[in-house]
Design an enzyme around this catalytic site. Structure first.
Site, PDB file in Angstrom:
ATOM      1  N   HIS A  62       0.824  -1.214   0.000  1.00  0.00           N
ATOM      2  CA  HIS A  62       0.000   0.000   0.000  1.00  0.00           C
ATOM      3  C   HIS A  62       0.857   1.263   0.000  1.00  0.00           C
ATOM      4  O   HIS A  62       1.953   1.277   0.551  1.00  0.00           O
ATOM      5  CB  HIS A  62      -0.884   0.042   1.253  1.00  0.00           C
ATOM      6  N   LYS A  71       6.287   6.156   8.038  1.00  0.00           N
ATOM      7  CA  LYS A  71       5.763   5.220   9.032  1.00  0.00           C
ATOM      8  C   LYS A  71       6.887   4.679   9.890  1.00  0.00           C
ATOM      9  O   LYS A  71       7.982   4.389   9.390  1.00  0.00           O
ATOM     10  CB  LYS A  71       5.056   4.040   8.360  1.00  0.00           C
ATOM     11  N   HIS A 118       4.273  -0.141   1.220  1.00  0.00           N
ATOM     12  CA  HIS A 118       4.534  -0.928   2.424  1.00  0.00           C
ATOM     13  C   HIS A 118       3.610  -2.138   2.474  1.00  0.00           C
ATOM     14  O   HIS A 118       2.445  -2.051   2.079  1.00  0.00           O
ATOM     15  CB  HIS A 118       4.310  -0.048   3.661  1.00  0.00           C
ATOM     16  N   TYR A 131       1.800   1.067  14.220  1.00  0.00           N
ATOM     17  CA  TYR A 131       2.654   2.004  13.508  1.00  0.00           C
ATOM     18  C   TYR A 131       2.193   3.435  13.686  1.00  0.00           C
ATOM     19  O   TYR A 131       1.028   3.717  13.884  1.00  0.00           O
ATOM     20  CB  TYR A 131       2.779   1.644  12.031  1.00  0.00           C
ATOM     21  N   ASP A 168      -6.495  -6.046  -2.218  1.00  0.00           N
ATOM     22  CA  ASP A 168      -5.079  -6.332  -2.472  1.00  0.00           C
ATOM     23  C   ASP A 168      -4.877  -7.305  -3.628  1.00  0.00           C
ATOM     24  O   ASP A 168      -3.841  -7.281  -4.288  1.00  0.00           O
ATOM     25  CB  ASP A 168      -4.399  -6.865  -1.210  1.00  0.00           C
TER      26      ASP A 168
END
Length: 181
Positions: A62, A71, A118, A131, A168
């Site tokens: 993503h 992040k 990521h 995160y 995804d």
């Protein structure tokens, strides 16, 4: 106190905190702005997120298009294989990835700057992943790259029975997004 380990991609770090433990358990700082500034990392985090997943769940790859996020990621329960893919077109490592195993035992963190895709794969029965982000999440701004892109060629630890979200499964390839040769 932290150990900041540079990776092969500029701006990406594996960070190991100093853990103080005894028979009662342990204590560590997961983030200290002063220590990060002393290491040359000046990021203003504005949002914390947490996810829980079971073995073989793969989340990613993503990224945010117009509102990219830095992040700082870590695992508080379980084990994950974590990946950052460089999407900075002017970078000498454009299209390259860096990976690390994050776990509750090793307490390592992965610092991923703006301009990266990521994703992570859960290797334990269950994982809780937390995160910090330096920009707010904009759902309409999310992009993605298919996890098994042949040009990026991520060496995932295992590929049997991977579980992906419907979203995804439909991500385009790296070439489809960046149209490079």
């Amino acid at each position: 106190m932290f150990e900041f380990q540079k990776t092969s991609i500029e701006g990406v770090y594996v960070i190991t905190p100093k853990v103080y433990g005894d028979k009662r358990g342990y204590f560590f700082e997961s983030y200290n702005k002063k220590d990060f500034l002393n290491a040359g990392i000046n990021i203003d985090f504005v949002q914390d997120n947490e996810s829980k997943s079971h073995r073989s769940v793969l989340r990613g790859l993503h990224f945010q298009k117009k509102y990219p996020q830095s992040k700082l990621v870590r695992v508080v329960k379980g084990v994950v294989f974590d990946v950052a893919v460089d999407l900075r077109k002017d970078s000498k490592t454009f299209g390259k990835y860096e990976s690390v195993i994050l776990s509750e035992e090793n307490q390592k963190q992965f610092l991923i700057p703006k301009g990266f895709a990521h994703g992570f794969l859960v290797l334990s029965d269950e994982a809780k992943f937390v995160y910090k982000c330096d920009d707010f999440y904009h759902p309409e701004d999310e992009g993605g790259i298919i996890y098994n892109d042949p040009d990026i060629n991520i060496n995932w630890p295992f590929l049997d029975n991977i579980e992906l979200s419907e979203k995804d499964k439909k991500h385009p390839s790296f070439k489809e997004i960046y149209d490079y040769e």
